[in-house]
Design a protein around this motif. Structure first.
Motif, mmCIF file in Angstrom:
data_model
loop_
_atom_site.group_PDB
_atom_site.id
_atom_site.type_symbol
_atom_site.label_atom_id
_atom_site.label_comp_id
_atom_site.label_asym_id
_atom_site.label_seq_id
_atom_site.Cartn_x
_atom_site.Cartn_y
_atom_site.Cartn_z
ATOM 1 N N LEU A 51 -12.665 -6.077 8.763
ATOM 2 C CA LEU A 51 -12.335 -5.635 9.860
ATOM 3 C C LEU A 51 -12.930 -4.140 10.268
ATOM 4 O O LEU A 51 -13.888 -4.005 11.087
ATOM 5 N N GLY A 52 -12.339 -3.395 9.450
ATOM 6 C CA GLY A 52 -12.499 -1.931 9.915
ATOM 7 C C GLY A 52 -13.660 -1.183 8.922
ATOM 8 O O GLY A 52 -14.191 -0.110 9.344
ATOM 9 N N ASN A 53 -13.990 -1.973 7.722
ATOM 10 C CA ASN A 53 -15.082 -1.217 6.745
ATOM 11 C C ASN A 53 -14.659 -0.018 6.225
ATOM 12 O O ASN A 53 -15.290 0.829 5.925
ATOM 13 N N ILE A 54 -13.084 -0.046 6.251
ATOM 14 C CA ILE A 54 -12.663 1.398 5.441
ATOM 15 C C ILE A 54 -11.725 0.822 4.257
ATOM 16 O O ILE A 54 -11.210 1.635 3.587
ATOM 17 N N CYS A 55 -11.396 -0.311 4.152
ATOM 18 C CA CYS A 55 -10.487 -0.794 3.072
ATOM 19 C C CYS A 55 -11.160 -1.762 1.975
ATOM 20 O O CYS A 55 -11.422 -1.563 1.225
ATOM 21 N N ARG A 56 -11.073 -3.054 2.684
ATOM 22 C CA ARG A 56 -11.457 -4.102 1.637
ATOM 23 C C ARG A 56 -13.000 -4.338 1.497
ATOM 24 O O ARG A 56 -13.311 -4.262 0.176
ATOM 25 N N HIS A 80 -13.735 2.696 13.168
ATOM 26 C CA HIS A 80 -13.841 3.726 12.183
ATOM 27 C C HIS A 80 -15.252 4.151 11.661
ATOM 28 O O HIS A 80 -15.419 4.721 10.661
ATOM 29 N N ASP A 85 -5.226 -8.198 4.470
ATOM 30 C CA ASP A 85 -5.737 -6.737 5.153
ATOM 31 C C ASP A 85 -4.318 -5.694 4.585
ATOM 32 O O ASP A 85 -3.050 -5.996 4.913
HETATM 33 P P1 4NP Z 1 -10.111 -3.346 6.441
HETATM 34 O O1 4NP Z 1 -8.690 -2.559 7.046
HETATM 35 O O2 4NP Z 1 -10.388 -4.333 7.576
HETATM 36 O O3 4NP Z 1 -9.998 -3.717 5.225
HETATM 37 O O4 4NP Z 1 -11.030 -1.971 6.403
HETATM 38 C C1 4NP Z 1 -8.312 -2.266 8.233
HETATM 39 C C2 4NP Z 1 -8.638 -0.969 8.522
HETATM 40 C C3 4NP Z 1 -8.550 -0.309 9.811
HETATM 41 C C4 4NP Z 1 -7.815 -1.269 10.867
HETATM 42 C C5 4NP Z 1 -7.412 -2.592 10.373
HETATM 43 C C6 4NP Z 1 -7.919 -3.157 9.169
HETATM 44 N N1 4NP Z 1 -7.444 -0.816 12.097
HETATM 45 O O5 4NP Z 1 -6.833 -1.759 12.910
HETATM 46 O O6 4NP Z 1 -7.585 0.270 12.441
#
Ligand code: 4NP
Length: 159
Positions: free
Chosen positions: A11-16, A48, A127
């Protein structure tokens, strides 16, 4: 093995997905496959864009020897469906968003990352963003397993 391009999406390209990018790159390098691979990650959301990975994702990955420091978030674009021959979604919501966006563009593989592991077929990489520290460890456990499966598959695939 042919040249392959692989994109990980959350979703955010900052965690998974940055975790998947760094873990898979490290395993591909160790297997001697990296020079024939293009490896990237992206998010379906734009919140992000331009940011480095979440500090919790970076810290947990660093404890296992993975370096996320050079990565910056970007949002998926339609051209990605033509550019990448394998696109792996971290969860079902990401996959549904990608299927909607793709609409006829690209003929490559689009599927769930954990489908690479028979025991984890149909499962999400959960997530971790709003949860605790153990969520980031769980992401690493799952991503390491699926990345190892992908390296094995690519090493056998010389078509
Ligand atoms: P990601 O995690 O999809 O693994 O990068 C998230 C990062 C940010 C958000 C949700 C999930 N957000 O809602 O900002």
């Amino acid at each position: 093995m042919k040249r392959r391009s692989i994109l990980f999406v959350c979703l955010g390209n900052i965690c998974r997905s940055p975790t998947a990018e760094a873990v898979f790159r490290a395993k591909a390098q160790r297997a001697g496959l990296a020079s024939r691979l293009v490896i990237d990650s992206a998010g379906t959301g734009s919140w992000h864009v331009g940011n480095p990975p979440d500090w919790r994702a970076s810290a947990h990955a660093a404890k296992r020897g993975y370096d996320l420091s050079s990565l910056r978030a970007r949002q998926i674009v339609r051209e990605d469906f033509a550019r990448f021959d394998r696109i792996f979604a971290m969860d079902h919501a990401n996959l549904a968003d990608l299927e909607r966006l793709r609409q006829g563009a690209g003929a490559g593989h689009l599927g769930l990352f954990l489908d690479l592991v028979p025991r984890l077929r149909g499962r999400d990489v959960p997530d971790p963003y709003d949860g605790g520290e153990d969520g980031f460890e769980k992401v690493l456990d799952l991503v390491e397993e699926a990345s190892a499966a992908l390296v094995t598959q690519l090493a056998q695939d010389d078509g």
